[in-house]
Motif scaffolding. Sequence first.
Motif, PDB file in Angstrom:
ATOM      1  N   VAL A  74       0.844  -1.201   0.000  1.00  0.00           N
ATOM      2  CA  VAL A  74       0.000   0.000   0.000  1.00  0.00           C
ATOM      3  C   VAL A  74       0.877   1.247   0.000  1.00  0.00           C
ATOM      4  O   VAL A  74       0.616   2.214  -0.728  1.00  0.00           O
ATOM      5  CB  VAL A  74      -0.961  -0.020   1.213  1.00  0.00           C
ATOM      6  N   GLY A  75       1.934   1.247   0.792  1.00  0.00           N
ATOM      7  CA  GLY A  75       2.845   2.386   0.814  1.00  0.00           C
ATOM      8  C   GLY A  75       3.540   2.600  -0.517  1.00  0.00           C
ATOM      9  O   GLY A  75       3.699   3.739  -0.982  1.00  0.00           O
ATOM     10  N   ALA A  76       3.984   1.502  -1.143  1.00  0.00           N
ATOM     11  CA  ALA A  76       4.644   1.611  -2.451  1.00  0.00           C
ATOM     12  C   ALA A  76       3.675   2.142  -3.503  1.00  0.00           C
ATOM     13  O   ALA A  76       4.047   2.985  -4.339  1.00  0.00           O
ATOM     14  CB  ALA A  76       5.196   0.257  -2.873  1.00  0.00           C
ATOM     15  N   LEU A  77       2.438   1.684  -3.461  1.00  0.00           N
ATOM     16  CA  LEU A  77       1.433   2.173  -4.413  1.00  0.00           C
ATOM     17  C   LEU A  77       1.151   3.655  -4.197  1.00  0.00           C
ATOM     18  O   LEU A  77       1.030   4.416  -5.170  1.00  0.00           O
ATOM     19  CB  LEU A  77       0.153   1.351  -4.277  1.00  0.00           C
ATOM     20  N   ALA A  78       1.072   4.070  -2.944  1.00  0.00           N
ATOM     21  CA  ALA A  78       0.852   5.485  -2.647  1.00  0.00           C
ATOM     22  C   ALA A  78       2.041   6.330  -3.130  1.00  0.00           C
ATOM     23  O   ALA A  78       1.854   7.423  -3.684  1.00  0.00           O
ATOM     24  CB  ALA A  78       0.629   5.681  -1.150  1.00  0.00           C
ATOM     25  N   LEU A  79       3.263   5.838  -2.941  1.00  0.00           N
ATOM     26  CA  LEU A  79       4.450   6.569  -3.401  1.00  0.00           C
ATOM     27  C   LEU A  79       4.468   6.679  -4.919  1.00  0.00           C
ATOM     28  O   LEU A  79       4.762   7.759  -5.465  1.00  0.00           O
ATOM     29  CB  LEU A  79       5.713   5.863  -2.899  1.00  0.00           C
ATOM     30  N   LEU A  80       4.136   5.606  -5.605  1.00  0.00           N
ATOM     31  CA  LEU A  80       4.083   5.668  -7.069  1.00  0.00           C
ATOM     32  C   LEU A  80       3.008   6.635  -7.557  1.00  0.00           C
ATOM     33  O   LEU A  80       3.216   7.376  -8.524  1.00  0.00           O
ATOM     34  CB  LEU A  80       3.833   4.278  -7.644  1.00  0.00           C
ATOM     35  N   GLY A  81       1.867   6.632  -6.892  1.00  0.00           N
ATOM     36  CA  GLY A  81       0.818   7.582  -7.263  1.00  0.00           C
ATOM     37  C   GLY A  81       1.241   9.015  -7.042  1.00  0.00           C
ATOM     38  O   GLY A  81       0.999   9.897  -7.882  1.00  0.00           O
ATOM     39  N   PHE A  82       1.914   9.269  -5.921  1.00  0.00           N
ATOM     40  CA  PHE A  82       2.407  10.624  -5.654  1.00  0.00           C
ATOM     41  C   PHE A  82       3.434  11.050  -6.701  1.00  0.00           C
ATOM     42  O   PHE A  82       3.401  12.180  -7.192  1.00  0.00           O
ATOM     43  CB  PHE A  82       3.012  10.691  -4.244  1.00  0.00           C
ATOM     44  N   LEU A  83       4.355  10.149  -7.046  1.00  0.00           N
ATOM     45  CA  LEU A  83       5.367  10.479  -8.053  1.00  0.00           C
ATOM     46  C   LEU A  83       4.734  10.740  -9.420  1.00  0.00           C
ATOM     47  O   LEU A  83       5.160  11.645 -10.149  1.00  0.00           O
ATOM     48  CB  LEU A  83       6.399   9.363  -8.155  1.00  0.00           C
ATOM     49  N   PHE A  84       3.696   9.982  -9.758  1.00  0.00           N
ATOM     50  CA  PHE A  84       3.006  10.207 -11.036  1.00  0.00           C
ATOM     51  C   PHE A  84       2.353  11.587 -11.065  1.00  0.00           C
ATOM     52  O   PHE A  84       2.502  12.341 -12.034  1.00  0.00           O
ATOM     53  CB  PHE A  84       1.965   9.110 -11.264  1.00  0.00           C
TER      54      PHE A  84
END
Length: 110
Positions: A74-84
């Motif tokens: 979940v944290g990795a997905l949130a980080l990828l979404g933020f970077l996008f």
Amino acid sequence: MSRILPLTPRNLNAARHRAEHAPTPEVREAASRLLTEHELAVATGRPLHRARPRPAFRTSRPSPLGSRLTGFLVGALALLGFLFVATVLWAHATDVAETMRQQASAMRGM
């Protein structure tokens, strides 16, 4: 509650109400006391040997991946979404800045 009750709260209230208005004075007297669910069920004649346990209420199922791995994903997905989102906003801001520079240089040339 950790123990299994022979009566649900709604059935317990109904049994107490019926016991308060029972035709025999023994049951009425028993209902006037603060009884446990077992005593009231015996006094009102509920067959406890046939009582079925109430199903336990579970709030959620445990993750098949484990709590640590789920949190990491979940944290990795949130980080990828933020970077996008940050990349899209950065591209938009640089595009707007370049357009404004072109407009400014075109206006100077007039």
